[in-house]
Every structure is written in structure tokens, then in C-alpha cells.
Design a protein around this motif. Structure first.
Motif, PDB file in Angstrom:
ATOM      1  N   UNK A  24      40.379 141.241  80.912  1.00  0.00           N
ATOM      2  CA  UNK A  24      41.521 140.419  80.526  1.00  0.00           C
ATOM      3  C   UNK A  24      42.430 140.307  81.733  1.00  0.00           C
ATOM      4  N   UNK A  25      42.350 139.170  82.415  1.00  0.00           N
ATOM      5  CA  UNK A  25      43.120 138.995  83.644  1.00  0.00           C
ATOM      6  C   UNK A  25      43.347 137.514  83.879  1.00  0.00           C
ATOM      7  N   UNK A  26      44.161 137.232  84.893  1.00  0.00           N
ATOM      8  CA  UNK A  26      44.397 135.839  85.258  1.00  0.00           C
ATOM      9  C   UNK A  26      43.170 135.260  85.951  1.00  0.00           C
ATOM     10  N   UNK A  27      43.077 133.947  85.940  1.00  0.00           N
ATOM     11  CA  UNK A  27      41.978 133.290  86.654  1.00  0.00           C
ATOM     12  C   UNK A  27      42.099 133.583  88.139  1.00  0.00           C
ATOM     13  N   UNK A  28      40.989 133.853  88.771  1.00  0.00           N
ATOM     14  CA  UNK A  28      41.002 134.149  90.203  1.00  0.00           C
ATOM     15  C   UNK A  28      41.192 132.866  91.002  1.00  0.00           C
ATOM     16  N   UNK A  29      42.041 132.957  92.002  1.00  0.00           N
ATOM     17  CA  UNK A  29      42.327 131.789  92.828  1.00  0.00           C
ATOM     18  C   UNK A  29      41.161 131.465  93.757  1.00  0.00           C
ATOM     19  N   UNK A  30      40.469 132.494  94.225  1.00  0.00           N
ATOM     20  CA  UNK A  30      39.315 132.284  95.090  1.00  0.00           C
ATOM     21  C   UNK A  30      38.049 132.421  94.266  1.00  0.00           C
ATOM     22  N   UNK A  31      37.026 131.700  94.655  1.00  0.00           N
ATOM     23  CA  UNK A  31      35.767 131.794  93.938  1.00  0.00           C
ATOM     24  C   UNK A  31      35.221 133.212  94.049  1.00  0.00           C
ATOM     25  N   UNK A  32      34.859 133.795  92.925  1.00  0.00           N
ATOM     26  CA  UNK A  32      34.524 135.212  92.891  1.00  0.00           C
ATOM     27  C   UNK A  32      33.061 135.472  92.572  1.00  0.00           C
ATOM     28  N   UNK A  33      32.262 134.435  92.440  1.00  0.00           N
ATOM     29  CA  UNK A  33      30.883 134.638  92.033  1.00  0.00           C
ATOM     30  C   UNK A  33      30.682 134.372  90.559  1.00  0.00           C
ATOM     31  N   UNK A  34      31.778 134.234  89.812  1.00  0.00           N
ATOM     32  CA  UNK A  34      31.680 133.859  88.406  1.00  0.00           C
ATOM     33  C   UNK A  34      31.551 132.343  88.311  1.00  0.00           C
ATOM     34  N   UNK A  35      30.631 131.895  87.475  1.00  0.00           N
ATOM     35  CA  UNK A  35      30.455 130.454  87.293  1.00  0.00           C
ATOM     36  C   UNK A  35      31.497 129.871  86.350  1.00  0.00           C
ATOM     37  N   UNK A  36      31.961 130.695  85.425  1.00  0.00           N
ATOM     38  CA  UNK A  36      32.877 130.229  84.392  1.00  0.00           C
ATOM     39  C   UNK A  36      33.804 131.386  84.028  1.00  0.00           C
ATOM     40  N   UNK A  37      35.087 131.101  83.909  1.00  0.00           N
ATOM     41  CA  UNK A  37      36.055 132.116  83.506  1.00  0.00           C
ATOM     42  C   UNK A  37      36.763 131.672  82.236  1.00  0.00           C
ATOM     43  N   UNK A  38      37.003 132.629  81.351  1.00  0.00           N
ATOM     44  CA  UNK A  38      37.800 132.400  80.157  1.00  0.00           C
ATOM     45  C   UNK A  38      39.042 133.271  80.299  1.00  0.00           C
ATOM     46  N   UNK A  39      40.218 132.656  80.203  1.00  0.00           N
ATOM     47  CA  UNK A  39      41.462 133.390  80.380  1.00  0.00           C
ATOM     48  C   UNK A  39      42.418 133.050  79.246  1.00  0.00           C
ATOM     49  N   UNK A  40      43.416 133.901  79.077  1.00  0.00           N
ATOM     50  CA  UNK A  40      44.462 133.654  78.086  1.00  0.00           C
ATOM     51  C   UNK A  40      45.626 132.961  78.781  1.00  0.00           C
ATOM     52  N   UNK A  41      46.017 131.802  78.268  1.00  0.00           N
ATOM     53  CA  UNK A  41      47.106 131.042  78.875  1.00  0.00           C
ATOM     54  C   UNK A  41      46.595 130.025  79.876  1.00  0.00           C
ATOM     55  N   UNK A  42      47.366 128.972  80.063  1.00  0.00           N
ATOM     56  CA  UNK A  42      46.962 127.880  80.951  1.00  0.00           C
ATOM     57  C   UNK A  42      46.913 128.347  82.391  1.00  0.00           C
ATOM     58  N   UNK A  43      45.759 128.256  83.029  1.00  0.00           N
ATOM     59  CA  UNK A  43      45.634 128.676  84.428  1.00  0.00           C
ATOM     60  C   UNK A  43      45.959 127.534  85.374  1.00  0.00           C
ATOM     61  N   UNK A  44      46.210 127.888  86.613  1.00  0.00           N
ATOM     62  CA  UNK A  44      46.393 126.896  87.667  1.00  0.00           C
ATOM     63  C   UNK A  44      45.530 127.306  88.849  1.00  0.00           C
ATOM     64  N   UNK A  45      44.357 126.711  88.924  1.00  0.00           N
ATOM     65  CA  UNK A  45      43.389 127.047  89.962  1.00  0.00           C
ATOM     66  C   UNK A  45      43.023 125.765  90.702  1.00  0.00           C
ATOM     67  N   UNK A  46      43.152 125.735  92.019  1.00  0.00           N
ATOM     68  CA  UNK A  46      42.820 124.519  92.761  1.00  0.00           C
ATOM     69  C   UNK A  46      41.330 124.203  92.673  1.00  0.00           C
ATOM     70  N   UNK A  47      41.030 122.915  92.628  1.00  0.00           N
ATOM     71  CA  UNK A  47      39.649 122.417  92.613  1.00  0.00           C
ATOM     72  C   UNK A  47      38.842 122.987  91.448  1.00  0.00           C
ATOM     73  N   UNK A  48      39.482 123.052  90.277  1.00  0.00           N
ATOM     74  CA  UNK A  48      38.781 123.574  89.102  1.00  0.00           C
ATOM     75  C   UNK A  48      39.147 122.738  87.885  1.00  0.00           C
ATOM     76  N   UNK A  49      38.205 122.698  86.918  1.00  0.00           N
ATOM     77  CA  UNK A  49      38.467 122.072  85.635  1.00  0.00           C
ATOM     78  C   UNK A  49      39.043 123.128  84.705  1.00  0.00           C
ATOM     79  N   UNK A  50      40.106 122.781  84.001  1.00  0.00           N
ATOM     80  CA  UNK A  50      40.735 123.700  83.060  1.00  0.00           C
ATOM     81  C   UNK A  50      40.796 123.019  81.690  1.00  0.00           C
ATOM     82  N   UNK A  51      40.413 123.780  80.658  1.00  0.00           N
ATOM     83  CA  UNK A  51      40.364 123.183  79.333  1.00  0.00           C
ATOM     84  C   UNK A  51      40.682 124.226  78.272  1.00  0.00           C
TER      85      UNK A  51
END
Length: 306
Positions: free
Chosen positions: A133-160
Motif C-alpha cells: 500500500x503505497x503511492x504510485x512510483x514516479x520512475x518505472x520500477x519493473x511493474x507493468x501495472x500499479x493499483x493505488x489508493x487515491x488519484x496518482x500523478x505520474x508522468x507519461x502514464x494512463x490513470x483510471x
């Protein structure tokens, strides 16, 4: 990096790929069947060859730098090409491994039932779930898909947004019989709260729930939501729990149901380059279909996908 250097450093590239995905040298060593020192030596060697810093340590483990992202993508392409050489599947079936980071409650109650259905449709698809349970990582971490609580702000990413739920207060009847049932929010100050470790709670939406409550004595604090649940079921205090998790347990009573409920939303974050991978796109679409279907998480039942 010329061909000779690439050929010599193939093991280092694959080691880097594994560290980037798992976030830890020890986890990568276990996965590859080598020791921690070998992992460290290979990463250091690859950084010398490329002349770039490829990984940086963060609170959640090792994350890829901007320079490391290009090396990561090249390593992924090599891995996929090698997989084709040994694959007997010549059809257009979706194959490969998708790595997902998600909170425990989302993983157990939503992701697993949805992804099990996807795997039944695509037997060549592998899914690896990493719970946190953490914020979305700003840098690509090797995860293909992240699920987070609350609206994230990550550059060059789709958020839904995927699933809405509520955090509510729960206790067992035996706990309430022994310690009294609070009639107001102010009376909660006399009780212990089973929730996250406040000092390291980095998710704003989860931390905001505490601001609506009076100061309570810590109960069994944990980074794992199922520890909150178990502590509450054991009458160790009042739990601040996701409603779709707690409502599946008839022994739990919703406390102050009229006065308190904190809304929260699970969001999906997927980087644009990841969606070019058919396996990632298939998994992402399955979760979108679940969300678009408007299916609520029913206590004690697996969610369905349209």
C-alpha cells in the motif's frame, strides 16, 4: 554498448531486469538462484559498461532511473525474443508475464478473481502480484501495472479510477460489551484503533481518514490491512477497515455508521509503453471491464467480469 559487450553482459542485463521488477537485490537473488553479492556485482558491472546509473534506492526498494529505463526496455525486448525461441506456441494467444503491484485488499478481493478468469482464457499468460500500500512510483520500477489508493500523478502514464469503497469503523460485539460502544466520534478517544503505522503511512487518502477521527490509542498497527482485520476480529480494538472486506465477516459490527465513513478509490496506473505489450493490455482491459461493469464488491463473493 557494442555486440561483444552485449553478449558478455547478457546475464547482467537479465539480472538488472529482475532487480527492477522485484525492487530488491535479495528477492532477485532468490528468483535467479544466485547470491546477493553476484547480483550486486552484475549491476555494478552493467552500470560501468553503460556509463549510467541505472538504479536508485527509495523507501520502497530499488527504482529505475531515467537512464535505466532505456536499458530496461532493451532487456525486456531481449527477454521476449528469447522466449519466442523456446515457445512451442505459434498461435496469436496472449502469452508472457504481467507484474502488478496492488494493495492487499484489492489483490485478494478483486484482482485475483478477475485475473483467474483471464488466465483461464489465456493459459500462456503468467501474472505476478506484489502486495503493498503505497503511492504510485514516479520512475518505472519493473511493474507493468500499479493499483493505488487515491488519484496518482505520474508522468507519461494512463490513470483510471477502478473501484470506489469506504473506510468504516468496525468492532466485535464482545469488544463492545467489554469496553462500551461509542455513541459519538469524541468517545472514540477512549478506544484503541487498528490501522496503518501512522509514521510511515504515505498514502494521502488513507492518512486523511485519520484527520476525521479524534486522537485514539494505537491498537495493533500494521502495514497490512489483513492484520487490521485479524486484530479487530480478535477484539483487540476498533478497526478502520474497507467496507467490502469487513462486511464479509458477520462477527463485525459497523460502529458509528451514521457519523463516519471515509470514501476512497482504487486507481490503475499503467505506463504508455507497457500497453504496447499485449499481455499487459489484456490484463488492464480486464480490470477496466470490471470497473465499467459497475459491479460492486460483494462481501464473501468473487467479483465478476462482463
Amino acid at each position: 554498448m557494442d555486440w561483444e559487450e552485449l553478449h558478455t553482459n547478457l546475464p547482467s542485463l537479465m539480472t538488472f531486469l529482475t532487480v527492477a521488477r522485484l525492487g530488491r537485490f535479495t528477492a532477485a537473488a532468490d528468483s535467479l538462484g544466485i547470491n546477493h553479492a553476484t547480483v550486486s556485482r552484475r549491476i555494478n558491472g552493467l552500470e560501468k559498461v553503460t556509463g549510467q546509473r541505472l538504479l536508485l534506492r527509495s523507501q520502497s526498494g530499488w527504482e529505475i532511473t531515467a537512464e535505466g529505463r532505456q536499458v530496461f526496455e532493451i532487456a525486456e525486448e531481449i527477454e521476449q525474443s528469447l522466449a519466442k525461441l523456446v515457445s512451442d506456441d505459434t498461435s496469436n494467444a496472449v502469452t508472457g508475464t504481467v507484474r502488478i503491484g496492488a494493495p492487499e485488499a484489492f489483490t485478494g478481493h478483486i484482482a485475483v478473481p478477475v485475473l483467474a478468469r483471464v488466465q483461464r482464457e489465456h493459459p500462456g499468460l503468467d501474472v505476478e502480484l506484489f502486495t503493498s500500500t503505497q503511492r504510485a512510483r514516479q520512475n518505472r520500477s519493473g511493474l507493468d501495472l500499479e493499483i493505488v489508493v487515491g488519484k496518482p500523478e505520474v508522468p507519461r502514464a494512463w490513470e483510471r479510477p477502478l473501484v470506489e469503497y469506504q473506510l468504516k469503523l468496525y468492532a466485535t460485539q464482545s469488544y463492545l460489551d467489554q469496553h462500551g460502544r461509542p455513541a459519538t466520534l469524541q468517545e472514540l478517544g477512549q478506544h484503541r484503533l487498528n490501522y496503518y503505522v501512522e509514521a510511515i503511512l504515505l498514502v494521502q487518502d488513507l492518512d486523511a481518514a485519520l484527520t476525521k477521527l479524534p486522537q485514539m490509542r494505537p491498537g495493533l498497527a500494521s502495514t497490512n490491512v489483513y492484520a487490521h482485520l485479524t486484530a479487530t476480529l480478535e477484539s483487540a480494538g476498533i478497526g478502520l477497515l474497507p467496507d467490502f472486506v469487513a462486511d464479509a465477516h458477520p462477527d463485525l459490527v459497523n460502529v458509528l455508521s451514521e457519523e463516519f465513513a471515509h470514501p476512497a478509490t482504487y486507481w490503475a496506473v499503467v505506463r504508455q509503453e507497457s500497453l504496447r505489450n499485449p499481455a499487459v493490455a489484456t490484463v488492464y482491459q480486464a480490470l477496466r471491464d470490471y470497473a465499467d461493469g459497475g459491479v460492486s464488491v460483494q462481501p464473501g463473493h468473487s467479483p465478476t467480469v462482463r
